[in-house]
Design a protein around this motif. Structure first.
Motif, PDB file in Angstrom:
ATOM      1  N   THR A 205       0.961  -1.123  -0.025  1.00 42.92           N
ATOM      2  CA  THR A 205      -0.033   0.022   0.048  1.00 42.92           C
ATOM      3  C   THR A 205       0.957   1.325   0.143  1.00 42.92           C
ATOM      4  OG1 THR A 205      -0.198  -0.013   2.432  1.00 42.92           O
ATOM      5  CG2 THR A 205      -1.737  -1.151   1.357  1.00 42.92           C
ATOM      6  N   LEU A 206       0.276   2.227  -0.525  1.00 45.50           N
ATOM      7  CA  LEU A 206       1.292   3.702  -0.555  1.00 45.50           C
ATOM      8  C   LEU A 206       0.013   4.567  -0.208  1.00 45.50           C
ATOM      9  CD1 LEU A 206       3.097   5.612  -1.474  1.00 45.50           C
ATOM     10  CD2 LEU A 206       2.427   5.569  -3.692  1.00 45.50           C
ATOM     11  N   ASP A 207       0.253   5.091   0.844  1.00 48.88           N
ATOM     12  CA  ASP A 207      -0.529   5.901   1.600  1.00 48.88           C
ATOM     13  C   ASP A 207       0.005   7.366   1.810  1.00 48.88           C
ATOM     14  OD1 ASP A 207      -2.273   3.801   1.930  1.00 48.88           O
ATOM     15  OD2 ASP A 207      -2.035   3.611   3.992  1.00 48.88           O
ATOM     16  N   VAL A 208      -0.803   8.395   1.307  1.00 51.56           N
ATOM     17  CA  VAL A 208      -0.337   9.874   1.466  1.00 51.56           C
ATOM     18  C   VAL A 208      -1.323  10.646   2.533  1.00 51.56           C
ATOM     19  CG1 VAL A 208       0.075  12.046   0.209  1.00 51.56           C
ATOM     20  CG2 VAL A 208       0.617   9.848  -0.901  1.00 51.56           C
ATOM     21  N   THR A 209      -0.820  11.003   3.566  1.00 47.38           N
ATOM     22  CA  THR A 209      -1.506  11.576   4.716  1.00 47.38           C
ATOM     23  C   THR A 209      -0.807  12.650   5.251  1.00 47.38           C
ATOM     24  OG1 THR A 209      -0.742  10.211   6.401  1.00 47.38           O
ATOM     25  CG2 THR A 209      -2.845   9.232   5.171  1.00 47.38           C
ATOM     26  N   GLY A 210      -1.858  13.392   6.124  1.00 46.14           N
ATOM     27  CA  GLY A 210      -1.214  14.519   6.876  1.00 46.14           C
ATOM     28  C   GLY A 210      -1.286  15.879   6.105  1.00 46.14           C
ATOM     29  N   MET A 211      -1.785  15.976   5.110  1.00 49.65           N
ATOM     30  CA  MET A 211      -1.707  17.136   4.427  1.00 49.65           C
ATOM     31  C   MET A 211      -2.976  17.971   4.963  1.00 49.65           C
ATOM     32  SD  MET A 211      -0.550  15.994   0.584  1.00 49.65           S
ATOM     33  CE  MET A 211       0.133  17.547   0.051  1.00 49.65           C
ATOM     34  N   LYS A 212      -3.153  19.450   4.749  1.00 50.82           N
ATOM     35  CA  LYS A 212      -3.965  20.242   5.183  1.00 50.82           C
ATOM     36  C   LYS A 212      -5.129  20.517   4.687  1.00 50.82           C
ATOM     37  CE  LYS A 212      -0.567  22.977   8.005  1.00 50.82           C
ATOM     38  NZ  LYS A 212      -0.190  24.601   8.138  1.00 50.82           N
ATOM     39  N   GLY A 213      -5.100  20.103   3.214  1.00 48.01           N
ATOM     40  CA  GLY A 213      -6.322  20.218   2.344  1.00 48.01           C
ATOM     41  C   GLY A 213      -7.000  21.774   2.554  1.00 48.01           C
ATOM     42  N   LEU A 222      -3.136  29.605  -0.608  1.00 44.05           N
ATOM     43  CA  LEU A 222      -2.175  29.366   0.247  1.00 44.05           C
ATOM     44  C   LEU A 222      -0.874  28.414  -0.241  1.00 44.05           C
ATOM     45  CD1 LEU A 222      -4.448  28.865   3.352  1.00 44.05           C
ATOM     46  CD2 LEU A 222      -3.084  30.913   2.777  1.00 44.05           C
ATOM     47  N   GLY A 223      -1.033  27.820  -1.311  1.00 46.27           N
ATOM     48  CA  GLY A 223       0.003  27.117  -1.883  1.00 46.27           C
ATOM     49  C   GLY A 223       0.080  25.648  -1.133  1.00 46.27           C
ATOM     50  N   ARG A 224      -0.839  25.095  -0.767  1.00 47.82           N
ATOM     51  CA  ARG A 224      -0.951  23.823  -0.055  1.00 47.82           C
ATOM     52  C   ARG A 224      -0.939  22.610  -1.301  1.00 47.82           C
ATOM     53  NH1 ARG A 224      -5.742  24.715   4.230  1.00 47.82           N
ATOM     54  NH2 ARG A 224      -4.424  26.051   5.808  1.00 47.82           N
ATOM     55  N   GLY A 225      -0.270  21.490  -0.621  1.00 48.63           N
ATOM     56  CA  GLY A 225      -0.253  20.545  -1.854  1.00 48.63           C
ATOM     57  C   GLY A 225      -1.313  19.872  -2.052  1.00 48.63           C
ATOM     58  N   ASN A 226      -1.196  18.982  -2.877  1.00 48.36           N
ATOM     59  CA  ASN A 226      -2.433  17.993  -3.494  1.00 48.36           C
ATOM     60  C   ASN A 226      -1.893  16.753  -3.264  1.00 48.36           C
ATOM     61  OD1 ASN A 226      -4.065  16.632  -5.450  1.00 48.36           O
ATOM     62  ND2 ASN A 226      -4.796  18.650  -6.083  1.00 48.36           N
ATOM     63  N   ALA A 227      -2.765  16.031  -2.468  1.00 52.34           N
ATOM     64  CA  ALA A 227      -2.444  14.537  -2.280  1.00 52.34           C
ATOM     65  C   ALA A 227      -2.251  13.568  -3.546  1.00 52.34           C
ATOM     66  CB  ALA A 227      -3.361  13.924  -1.101  1.00 52.34           C
ATOM     67  N   GLU A 261      -5.430  13.519   1.402  1.00 54.09           N
ATOM     68  CA  GLU A 261      -5.062  12.084   1.426  1.00 54.09           C
ATOM     69  C   GLU A 261      -5.438  11.274   0.170  1.00 54.09           C
ATOM     70  OE1 GLU A 261      -6.303  11.281   6.083  1.00 54.09           O
ATOM     71  OE2 GLU A 261      -7.694  10.855   4.923  1.00 54.09           O
ATOM     72  N   ALA A 262      -4.378  10.533   0.028  1.00 59.78           N
ATOM     73  CA  ALA A 262      -4.468   9.599  -1.139  1.00 59.78           C
ATOM     74  C   ALA A 262      -4.043   8.124  -0.840  1.00 59.78           C
ATOM     75  CB  ALA A 262      -3.926   9.917  -2.396  1.00 59.78           C
ATOM     76  N   PHE A 263      -4.875   6.918  -1.237  1.00 56.17           N
ATOM     77  CA  PHE A 263      -4.468   5.767  -0.778  1.00 56.17           C
ATOM     78  C   PHE A 263      -4.624   4.843  -1.947  1.00 56.17           C
ATOM     79  CE2 PHE A 263      -6.904   7.931   2.720  1.00 56.17           C
ATOM     80  CZ  PHE A 263      -6.003   7.951   3.676  1.00 56.17           C
ATOM     81  N   GLY A 264      -3.489   4.096  -2.139  1.00 55.39           N
ATOM     82  CA  GLY A 264      -3.541   3.063  -3.158  1.00 55.39           C
ATOM     83  C   GLY A 264      -2.891   1.836  -2.999  1.00 55.39           C
ATOM     84  N   VAL A 265      -3.144   0.621  -3.581  1.00 52.69           N
ATOM     85  CA  VAL A 265      -2.568  -0.657  -3.639  1.00 52.69           C
ATOM     86  C   VAL A 265      -1.782  -0.718  -4.927  1.00 52.69           C
ATOM     87  CG1 VAL A 265      -3.041  -3.041  -3.696  1.00 52.69           C
ATOM     88  CG2 VAL A 265      -4.705  -1.366  -2.290  1.00 52.69           C
ATOM     89  N   LEU A 266      -0.783  -1.267  -4.698  1.00 51.38           N
ATOM     90  CA  LEU A 266       0.193  -1.533  -5.776  1.00 51.38           C
ATOM     91  C   LEU A 266       0.792  -2.858  -5.761  1.00 51.38           C
ATOM     92  CD1 LEU A 266       0.375   1.707  -5.193  1.00 51.38           C
ATOM     93  CD2 LEU A 266       2.381   1.838  -6.293  1.00 51.38           C
ATOM     94  N   ALA A 267       1.496  -3.320  -6.705  1.00 52.23           N
ATOM     95  CA  ALA A 267       2.170  -4.549  -6.720  1.00 52.23           C
ATOM     96  C   ALA A 267       3.569  -4.201  -7.436  1.00 52.23           C
ATOM     97  CB  ALA A 267       1.511  -5.506  -7.611  1.00 52.23           C
ATOM     98  N   ILE A 268       4.679  -5.129  -6.787  1.00 53.63           N
ATOM     99  CA  ILE A 268       6.032  -4.624  -7.244  1.00 53.63           C
ATOM    100  C   ILE A 268       6.689  -6.193  -6.942  1.00 53.63           C
ATOM    101  CG2 ILE A 268       6.793  -3.801  -4.559  1.00 53.63           C
ATOM    102  CD1 ILE A 268       8.296  -1.465  -6.228  1.00 53.63           C
ATOM    103  N   SER A 269       7.772  -5.992  -7.613  1.00 55.03           N
ATOM    104  CA  SER A 269       8.769  -7.329  -7.527  1.00 55.03           C
ATOM    105  C   SER A 269       9.195  -7.487  -6.113  1.00 55.03           C
ATOM    106  CB  SER A 269       9.804  -7.360  -8.547  1.00 55.03           C
ATOM    107  OG  SER A 269      10.898  -6.280  -8.112  1.00 55.03           O
ATOM    108  N   GLU A 270       9.188  -8.789  -5.479  1.00 58.41           N
ATOM    109  CA  GLU A 270       9.488  -8.919  -4.080  1.00 58.41           C
ATOM    110  C   GLU A 270      10.894  -8.484  -3.641  1.00 58.41           C
ATOM    111  OE1 GLU A 270       9.156 -12.844  -3.465  1.00 58.41           O
ATOM    112  OE2 GLU A 270       7.088 -13.120  -3.650  1.00 58.41           O
TER     113      GLU A 270
END
Length: 487
Positions: A205-213, A222-227, A261-270
């Motif tokens: 899983t790849l989770d992006v959190t903690g941003m202000k929105g 205000l120049g805030r980031g975009n998850a 926030e943004a949440f994703g499921v990925l696959a990658i070589s072990e």
């Protein structure tokens, strides 16, 4: 601990305290609408629920004030349902857990609903009062403002009789608003086919959190980031260097909120799991340095996950990634006519996959006070997503509100504020969408103005309203009603 209903002015806070207990996210406003109807009827006042879901309450002038111009006090019933990912809360059933935090009222891990609950509470406090002096007053509480201004668009001509519209949906005390941006929704839909997970791959899983929105109109400057941008920036690098594949994505949730926030499921070589985690950390630290002043809480977490059943096909993954990275986002242009005002902006609010439909849905809300600039931005958005193979559509266009610096109610309220507080309030336009532009289309004779208390970080779980400014806002509203010009 101070109870919300005991804060002064109690006339306003007692009504707001009732609203906190009633679920009212956009599109789920039945309970708050019924409450508002009963509020008016229990006062013995003419109360109307129209076909668009608006509630209108009419109160006659107090004795001696019958010759004053009629005033419409306007706010919206719905609120933006945003919560922190670790907060258990159902906006359709649960009350808002509000509390006093120093000079502010805020909520526990969710939006507060001061936008526009304080405005609505103030309008209802006016019609409930037995002591205030005022001419004819009509309260207009509109439906589903936050997700399309449905109530304003559905309001019929001839229902309201007043001459002056006072919108109670601004968020900086000491300022009078005389104009706002128009807006339009842009959506892009990608269709994908499923591919098997390659042998030797594992799930993560790849989770992006903690941003202000925040509010995509008020806070875009205000120049805030975009998850969503952060997520795909990491995915892009991980695909190029490590062959990372995307199985699902859920980034952002509301068209008018900057995605936190943004949440994703990925696959990658072990064999590449460790390298992926290191790469994600490296990119996260780079972005935190880029956005040091606005996103110090940005967090990127990579964790093991079950192997996904299937992957989004590689071509679509590449195209979606390219489109998200290239999509215009944030402030596009500042106003030439009003210093410090954003003219045009857009917010890539949602990127979400649907395994059942095999689609990836992207949504953005474009705003501009210049119609041609909004149209040009729409063409840019269409070009980006069309080139990437998506179906692009536009909907929900609403007009801006052109400032009228010769407005009689503006002049009246400037004088009242100066007399009461010893200074002239600032005159501004707002980059957010107010309903005034739409309402003025049905009632072109209205003299319109907007003001409110100080609210910070609306449309995010950090939303809070300043207590002292609610008192000033109320005092100013009361004084304005007492001094409305004669017909």
């Amino acid at each position: 601990m101070t109870k919300i209903k005991d804060i002064k002015p109690t006339e306003v806070w007692q009504v707001f305290d009732q609203m906190l207990a009633i679920p009212r996210p956009s599109k789920h406003e039945e309970k708050i609408r019924d409450w508002a109807v009963n509020f008016g009827k229990n006062l013995g006042l003419e109360t109307i629920k129209d076909e668009a879901g608006n509630v209108i309450i009419k109160k006659p002038a107090t004795p001696g004030m019958e010759n004053r111009k009629g005033v419409i006090l306007q706010g919206h019933l719905d609120m933006v349902p945003q919560k922190n990912s670790d907060k258990v809360h159902d906006f359709t059933t649960d009350p808002i857990e509000a509390f006093v935090d120093g000079d502010w009222v805020t909520a526990n891990g969710t939006t507060l609903g001061a936008d526009n609950g304080i405005g609505v509470s103030s309008a209802l406090a006016v019609v409930a009062s037995k002591t205030l002096k005022h001419g004819p007053v009509e309260v207009l509480l509109t439906a589903t403002e936050e997700t399309g201004m449905d109530g304003a668009n559905g309001l019929k001509a001839g229902v309201l009789n007043g001459d002056i519209l006072i919108n109670l949906d601004s968020e900086d005390e000491g300022e009078l608003y005389v104009g706002c941006a128009g807006g339009e929704d842009a959506t892009a839909l990608f269709s994908y086919s499923e591919e098997e997970v390659p042998a030797g791959f594992t799930g993560i899983t790849l989770d992006v959190t903690g941003m202000k929105g925040g509010h995509s109109g008020m806070d875009i400057i205000l120049g805030r980031g975009n998850a969503n941008k952060v997520f795909f920036r990491i995915l892009d690098a991980a695909y190029e260097k490590l062959g990372a594949r995307l199985a699902s994505i859920e980034g952002g949730s509301l068209r008018n909120a900057i995605p936190r926030e943004a949440f994703g499921v990925l696959a990658i070589s072990e064999a590449s799991v460790g390298d992926f985690a290191a790469l994600a950390d490296e990119i996260a630290e780079t972005i935190k340095k880029e956005l040091a002043a606005t996103e110090p809480g940005l967090k990127v977490v990579v964790e093991p996950a079950e192997l996904p059943a299937a992957l989004i096909d590689e071509k679509t993954q590449v195209n979606v990634t390219a489109a998200v990275l290239a999509c215009p986002n944030g402030v596009i242009r500042m106003s030439d006519s009003m210093k410090g005002l954003v003219e045009t902006s857009t917010n890539l609010a949602i990127v979400k996959s649907d395994a059942e439909q095999k689609t990836i849905f992207c949504a953005a809300l474009m705003r501009s006070s210049v119609d041609s600039a909004k149209e040009y931005l729409a063409s840019r958005m269409k070009a980006v997503f069309t080139l990437a193979g998506a179906e692009v559509a536009f909907a929900g266009s609403y007009p801006g509100w052109k400032p009228n610096m010769a407005s009689p109610i503006l002049k009246t309220m400037q004088g009242i504020y100066d007399k009461k507080f010893g200074k002239i309030p600032e005159i501004k336009a707002i980059h957010a969408g107010l309903e005034c532009g739409i309402l003025g289309g049905q009632y072109p004779h209205w003299d319109m103005i907007s003001f409110g208390p100080t609210i910070r970080f609306p449309h995010s779980p950090d939303e809070k309203v300043n207590i002292e400014t609610v008192q000033k806002f109320w005092d100013f509203l009361v004084a304005t009603l007492e001094n409305i010009p004669e017909k």
